[in-house]
Structures are given as C-alpha cells and as structure tokens.
Design a protein around this motif. Structure first.
Motif, PDB file in Angstrom:
ATOM      1  N   GLU A  35       4.150   4.553  -5.377  1.00  0.00           N
ATOM      2  CA  GLU A  35       3.155   3.320  -5.789  1.00  0.00           C
ATOM      3  C   GLU A  35       3.181   2.337  -4.840  1.00  0.00           C
ATOM      4  O   GLU A  35       2.309   1.757  -4.213  1.00  0.00           O
ATOM      5  N   GLY A  36       4.597   2.089  -4.430  1.00  0.00           N
ATOM      6  CA  GLY A  36       4.931   1.234  -3.281  1.00  0.00           C
ATOM      7  C   GLY A  36       4.206   1.370  -2.017  1.00  0.00           C
ATOM      8  O   GLY A  36       3.348   0.524  -1.119  1.00  0.00           O
ATOM      9  N   LEU A  37       3.984   2.837  -1.584  1.00  0.00           N
ATOM     10  CA  LEU A  37       3.292   3.095  -0.296  1.00  0.00           C
ATOM     11  C   LEU A  37       1.873   3.114  -0.617  1.00  0.00           C
ATOM     12  O   LEU A  37       1.150   2.287   0.280  1.00  0.00           O
ATOM     13  N   LEU A  38       1.467   3.134  -1.712  1.00  0.00           N
ATOM     14  CA  LEU A  38      -0.238   3.090  -1.889  1.00  0.00           C
ATOM     15  C   LEU A  38      -0.465   1.685  -2.034  1.00  0.00           C
ATOM     16  O   LEU A  38      -1.570   1.101  -1.424  1.00  0.00           O
ATOM     17  N   ASP A  39       0.422   0.587  -2.344  1.00  0.00           N
ATOM     18  CA  ASP A  39       0.148  -0.563  -2.296  1.00  0.00           C
ATOM     19  C   ASP A  39       0.115  -1.129  -0.829  1.00  0.00           C
ATOM     20  O   ASP A  39      -0.642  -1.871  -0.565  1.00  0.00           O
ATOM     21  N   ARG A  40       1.113  -0.426   0.024  1.00  0.00           N
ATOM     22  CA  ARG A  40       1.114  -1.065   1.383  1.00  0.00           C
ATOM     23  C   ARG A  40      -0.194  -0.710   1.986  1.00  0.00           C
ATOM     24  O   ARG A  40      -0.495  -1.391   2.996  1.00  0.00           O
ATOM     25  N   VAL A  41      -0.801   0.560   1.765  1.00  0.00           N
ATOM     26  CA  VAL A  41      -2.181   1.018   2.606  1.00  0.00           C
ATOM     27  C   VAL A  41      -3.225   0.199   1.902  1.00  0.00           C
ATOM     28  O   VAL A  41      -4.351   0.402   2.519  1.00  0.00           O
ATOM     29  N   GLY A  42      -2.965  -0.243   0.847  1.00  0.00           N
ATOM     30  CA  GLY A  42      -4.078  -0.771   0.067  1.00  0.00           C
ATOM     31  C   GLY A  42      -5.051  -0.120  -0.444  1.00  0.00           C
ATOM     32  O   GLY A  42      -6.183  -0.171  -0.752  1.00  0.00           O
ATOM     33  N   TRP A  43      -4.586   0.964  -1.028  1.00  0.00           N
ATOM     34  CA  TRP A  43      -5.448   2.164  -1.808  1.00  0.00           C
ATOM     35  C   TRP A  43      -5.644   1.500  -3.333  1.00  0.00           C
ATOM     36  O   TRP A  43      -4.595   1.033  -3.943  1.00  0.00           O
ATOM     37  N   PRO A  44      -6.913   1.656  -3.726  1.00  0.00           N
ATOM     38  CA  PRO A  44      -8.100   2.103  -3.314  1.00  0.00           C
ATOM     39  C   PRO A  44      -8.985   1.024  -2.488  1.00  0.00           C
ATOM     40  O   PRO A  44      -8.794  -0.200  -2.754  1.00  0.00           O
ATOM     41  N   LYS A  45      -9.418   1.268  -1.563  1.00  0.00           N
ATOM     42  CA  LYS A  45     -10.806   0.595  -1.006  1.00  0.00           C
ATOM     43  C   LYS A  45     -11.896   1.154  -1.323  1.00  0.00           C
ATOM     44  O   LYS A  45     -12.131   2.478  -1.014  1.00  0.00           O
ATOM     45  N   ALA A  46     -13.163   0.403  -1.276  1.00  0.00           N
ATOM     46  CA  ALA A  46     -14.352   0.933  -1.846  1.00  0.00           C
ATOM     47  C   ALA A  46     -14.764   2.079  -0.859  1.00  0.00           C
ATOM     48  O   ALA A  46     -14.784   2.081   0.401  1.00  0.00           O
ATOM     49  N   GLY A  47     -15.080   3.397  -1.495  1.00  0.00           N
ATOM     50  CA  GLY A  47     -15.538   4.458  -0.742  1.00  0.00           C
ATOM     51  C   GLY A  47     -14.519   5.255   0.322  1.00  0.00           C
ATOM     52  O   GLY A  47     -14.898   5.999   0.875  1.00  0.00           O
ATOM     53  N   ALA A  48     -13.370   4.572   0.433  1.00  0.00           N
ATOM     54  CA  ALA A  48     -12.280   5.120   1.197  1.00  0.00           C
ATOM     55  C   ALA A  48     -11.748   6.491   0.726  1.00  0.00           C
ATOM     56  O   ALA A  48     -11.734   6.627  -0.670  1.00  0.00           O
ATOM     57  N   THR A  49     -11.238   7.350   1.438  1.00  0.00           N
ATOM     58  CA  THR A  49     -10.857   8.764   1.458  1.00  0.00           C
ATOM     59  C   THR A  49      -9.210   8.827   1.588  1.00  0.00           C
ATOM     60  O   THR A  49      -8.824   7.950   2.383  1.00  0.00           O
TER      61      THR A  49
END
Length: 167
Positions: A35-49
């Motif tokens: 969860e912390g790593l996903l927060d750091r990369v800013g997931w999710p972003k609209a349409g991003a994979t």
C-alpha cells in the motif's frame, strides 16, 4: 523425428529449477508495504496501467485493483493491472485471489476467472517479458545472486543479464 525423452528431460529440468528459484525467493511483500509503495507512485492515475513483473501471490495486483472502480464485467478497467510470474503454484494462487476479490465485488465467477487468467501471465519476465508498455512498474522483485541460481537459469539468463551482475 522428435526425441520426446530429451524434451521431457528439459521440461523437468526447467520445472525443478523454477521450484528451486521459488523456494529461494518466494518471500511475499506485506500488505502495508504494498500500500505504501502504491501511494508513493500515485496509483491509480486515470487510464494508467500497472505491471508487477514478479507478482508472486498477487499482493500488488490485489491492492492496485482495490483502488479501481470495477463494476462487474469492467474487463478493460481490470486489465489496467497485470502481473507476470514464473512459478505455476504462485500463478494459481494469484489468479485465485483475484477471482475471489472480483467475485466479492459482484463479478460473476466466470468473468472473474477470465479476467484473472488474462491479468496474470505465467512466464519468465526476464526472457519472455511483455511487448506492451506500462505506465507503472510496481513490485518487490525477488533477489538471488547469480552464483546461487539453479544451473538452468544461469544458462538461460547468461545472455539477458548485464555482465556486471553475473560476478
């Protein structure tokens, strides 16, 4: 004429090597770290994979999916999240967890299974990696010194790993 005995021996050698590799590296990332790593990369972003190139039991995939709006049957939205895994047991575990997650969100079992099958690819990312591009690569790749790899992988990776990593 094809010599099936040699093909079977090569297949068995690969399976044994995959099992040995998984035994040495199959330590999965804790949910709070994911969860912390996903927060750091800013997931999710609209349409991003997002790709996890060594998805193991699917922890990154599940956390990434949980952050998406996934009404039943939203295959395109679900397939924004993908994983690759070399170990068949881990693939089965990841797919099963994804099926359960999607079913809990109202998906039919058939749709959830179809999505999980497409989402988790059983293959060696270093040799057979995807050709499509991803916006995010998130995961906690396994690490094992080249010297400790099973001989099968030493031979298979010799041409794809940077020479400085082989020392």
């Amino acid at each position: 004429m094809i010599n099936l005995g040699l093909m079977e021996l090569a297949f068995d050698s690969r399976l044994s090597a995959v099992d040995a590799l998984h035994e040495a590296t199959g330590i999965y990332t804790a949910t709070q770290v994911v969860e912390g790593l996903l927060d750091r990369v800013g997931w999710p972003k609209a349409g991003a994979t997002l790709l996890d190139p060594s998805c193991g039991d699917g922890s990154f995939l599940l956390s990434a999916l949980a952050r998406l709006d996934l009404p039943p049957g939203a295959f395109g939205e679900a397939l924004r999240v993908r994983g690759w895994e070399i170990h068949s047991g881990a693939v089965a575990e990841a797919r099963g967890r994804i099926v359960d997650h999607l079913a809990d969100r109202g998906w039919s079992k058939a749709d959830a299974k179809r999505s999980a099958q497409s989402m988790v690819v059983e293959a060696d990312f270093l040799i057979d990696g995807p050709t499509e591009k991803f916006d995010f690569i998130a995961g906690n790749p396994p690490y094992l010194r080249f010297a400790r790899l099973p001989d099968y992988f030493k031979a298979a990776y010799a041409d794809v790993i940077n020479k400085h990593a082989i020392g």
